[in-house]
Design an enzyme around this catalytic site. Structure first.
Site, PDB file in Angstrom:
ATOM      1  N   HIS A  74       7.527  -0.815  -4.468  1.00  0.00           N
ATOM      2  CA  HIS A  74       8.610   0.018  -3.941  1.00  0.00           C
ATOM      3  C   HIS A  74       9.631  -0.809  -3.195  1.00  0.00           C
ATOM      4  O   HIS A  74       9.267  -1.706  -2.442  1.00  0.00           O
ATOM      5  CB  HIS A  74       8.042   1.092  -3.010  1.00  0.00           C
ATOM      6  N   TYR A 205      11.393  10.057   4.858  1.00  0.00           N
ATOM      7  CA  TYR A 205      11.346  10.344   6.284  1.00  0.00           C
ATOM      8  C   TYR A 205      12.319  11.481   6.541  1.00  0.00           C
ATOM      9  O   TYR A 205      13.516  11.332   6.292  1.00  0.00           O
ATOM     10  CB  TYR A 205      11.774   9.126   7.096  1.00  0.00           C
ATOM     11  N   PRO A 296       1.552   4.541  13.023  1.00  0.00           N
ATOM     12  CA  PRO A 296       1.789   4.377  11.580  1.00  0.00           C
ATOM     13  C   PRO A 296       3.267   4.268  11.212  1.00  0.00           C
ATOM     14  O   PRO A 296       3.576   3.944  10.066  1.00  0.00           O
ATOM     15  CB  PRO A 296       1.205   5.651  10.962  1.00  0.00           C
ATOM     16  N   LYS A 300       2.851  -0.868   9.524  1.00  0.00           N
ATOM     17  CA  LYS A 300       2.591  -2.276   9.870  1.00  0.00           C
ATOM     18  C   LYS A 300       1.118  -2.624  10.088  1.00  0.00           C
ATOM     19  O   LYS A 300       0.747  -3.791  10.048  1.00  0.00           O
ATOM     20  CB  LYS A 300       3.357  -2.636  11.161  1.00  0.00           C
ATOM     21  N   TYR A 391      11.527  -3.732   8.138  1.00  0.00           N
ATOM     22  CA  TYR A 391      10.692  -2.752   7.434  1.00  0.00           C
ATOM     23  C   TYR A 391       9.794  -3.431   6.392  1.00  0.00           C
ATOM     24  O   TYR A 391       8.602  -3.169   6.315  1.00  0.00           O
ATOM     25  CB  TYR A 391      11.625  -1.736   6.773  1.00  0.00           C
TER      26      TYR A 391
END
Ligand code: APR
Length: 401
Positions: A74, A205, A296, A300, A391
């Site tokens: 992804h 999100y 979460p 990471k 990220y």
């Protein structure tokens, strides 16, 4: 039974198992002890997002074949708010770095079978109960298996404490030798696993006045979801029907876009951030959740655990190849900047995503800050590049000593 080894590893999670495999490949004798059964650890669903550098590390040691074959790649994620949607294409913004989505329990299964296939020693159902002599030359790790099984004593050069937040290793350090930095967050996350195909191929999100909702990828038939909930909420307050209607409302999806399926796991997460410094005492080295807990947000946790394992393995190899103890002395100092960078990012992300608790005096102000962050993420190439870099994680790997 009393055994001698070079490195005693407490805990067969991602950190302990990765370390065991690397040591084994280098011919450094080690033994792993694990509190739970093999069936239990191979079925325990937790994280699932592997960063570029993590996959590179596993691949360098021949441990990534299955995840490369079966995991999904992804390179973008989506944000939603009030009917508006936009994606951040972090693969493009970081010169090709991407995530592999592969459930943690599958990786644990792969690491166990590789280690056992190489002749590794692993004692399941053997909780460590005491670590003695950590400040001497030959520490001893004591395990007390359940039932009538014989206790195990492991005499070793070093102990790798990879036994998670509630393990025995960190507790064995004398009071006052480690400093804990901790933050309890003011919201909870209801963490769900559902036998439902994901609604699309991006992590989503969603910011919503009822609270954050997350759509996370695991496999083609299983999806993880998160719903912001009050601190101290209980899973029993969330019957399946309430969950699906909250997911549809907050994610802005219809039943047709996100088909309700059986919910197989429902937990309220303790949203805590925690780091201990230093991550070592005498001959004990802490790695993964034993040394730090991260929320979460940002995915990471498993990556930090594997990065610690790589750092510790690199330094143990250097030590046994004659570099002296200074290679190990620098372990904690080498890990902590990466850990704090991840903590900072996860904290930033939490405050990007969460609806401030209603009724708080400053909630309207905090909400405006959230919207400003979201707008910058959508409109500013510099801002979204910085987000992408954090990220998807750095490409830095430990250097040999
Ligand atoms: N003796 C032996 N084993 C123990 C003991 C003990 N006293 N206490 C705990 N363990 C085992 C646990 O049963 C578990 O299998 O240690 C292992 C620790 O594994 P993880 O909790 O998976 O920790 P870690 O390897 O650091 O990986 C961190 O796990 O919590 C997730 O999201 C987190 O992805 C992150 C990853």
């Amino acid at each position: 039974m009393r055994l001698g080894t070079r490195v005693a590893i407490v805990g067969a999670g991602p950190a302990g198992l990765a370390l065991a495999n690397v040591l084994q490949q280098a011919g450094i004798d080690c033994v792993v002890v694990e509190r739970q059964s093999r069936a239990y650890v191979e079925a325990r669903a937790r994280a699932g997002v592997l960063e570029h550098r993590t996959v590179e590390f596993l691949n360098d040691h021949g441990l990534a074949d299955r995840l490369l074959a079966e995991g999904a790649r992804h390179g973008s994620c989506e944000f939603r708010h009030l009917g508006e949607r936009f994606s951040v294409r972090y693969r493009d913004l970081t010169g090709g770095r991407e995530h592999h989505v592969y459930p943690q329990q599958f990786l644990v299964r792969d690491l166990i079978s590789a280690y056992l296939a190489g002749g590794g020693q692993l004692f399941f159902s053997h909780p460590a109960v005491a670590l003695d002599g950590l400040d001497g030359d030959r520490p001893v790790l004591r395990c007390q298996p359940d039932g009538d099984a014989e206790p195990l004593e492991l005499e070793c050069d070093f102990v790798a404490g990879c036994d998670g937040f509630y393990g025995a290793s960190r507790q064995a350090v004398p009071a006052g030798r480690l400093r804990a930095y901790e933050k309890q967050h003011e919201f909870g996350w209801l963490a769900l696993l559902a036998e439902t195909p994901p609604a699309g191929d991006e992590i989503i999100y969603a910011l919503h006045e009822d609270g954050f909702a997350g759509h996370m990828l695991r496999t083609p038939s299983v999806t993880r979801f998160y719903l912001q909930c009050p601190v101290g909420d209980h899973p029993e307050n969330w019957p399946d029907q309430r969950i699906w209607s909250a997911l549809h409302r907050r994610l802005g999806m219809t039943d047709a876009e996100l088909a309700p399926g059986p919910i197989t796991e429902k937990n309220v997460l303790d949203m805590r951030s925690f780091v201990v410094e230093p991550m070592q005492y005498g001959r004990l080295f802490l790695a993964g959740d034993a040394a730090h807990i991260i929320t979460p947000a940002g995915g990471k946790g498993m990556n930090l655990a594997l990065a610690d394992a790589e750092e510790l393995a690199t330094r143990l190899l250097a030590h046994y190849r004659g570099a002296g103890t200074h290679a190990l002395d620098g372990y904690s100092a080498a890990c902590l900047p990466r850990i704090w960078q991840a903590q900072e990012f996860s904290h930033w992300m939490l405050h990007l995503l969460h609806s401030p608790a209603a009724g708080q005096d400053d909630s309207a102000f905090l909400h405006r800050l959230q919207l400003s962050r979201l707008t910058q993420l959508r409109d500013s190439p510099a801002y979204s590049t910085m987000f992408s870099d954090s990220y998807v994680g750095s490409s830095g790997r430990p250097t040999a000593h």
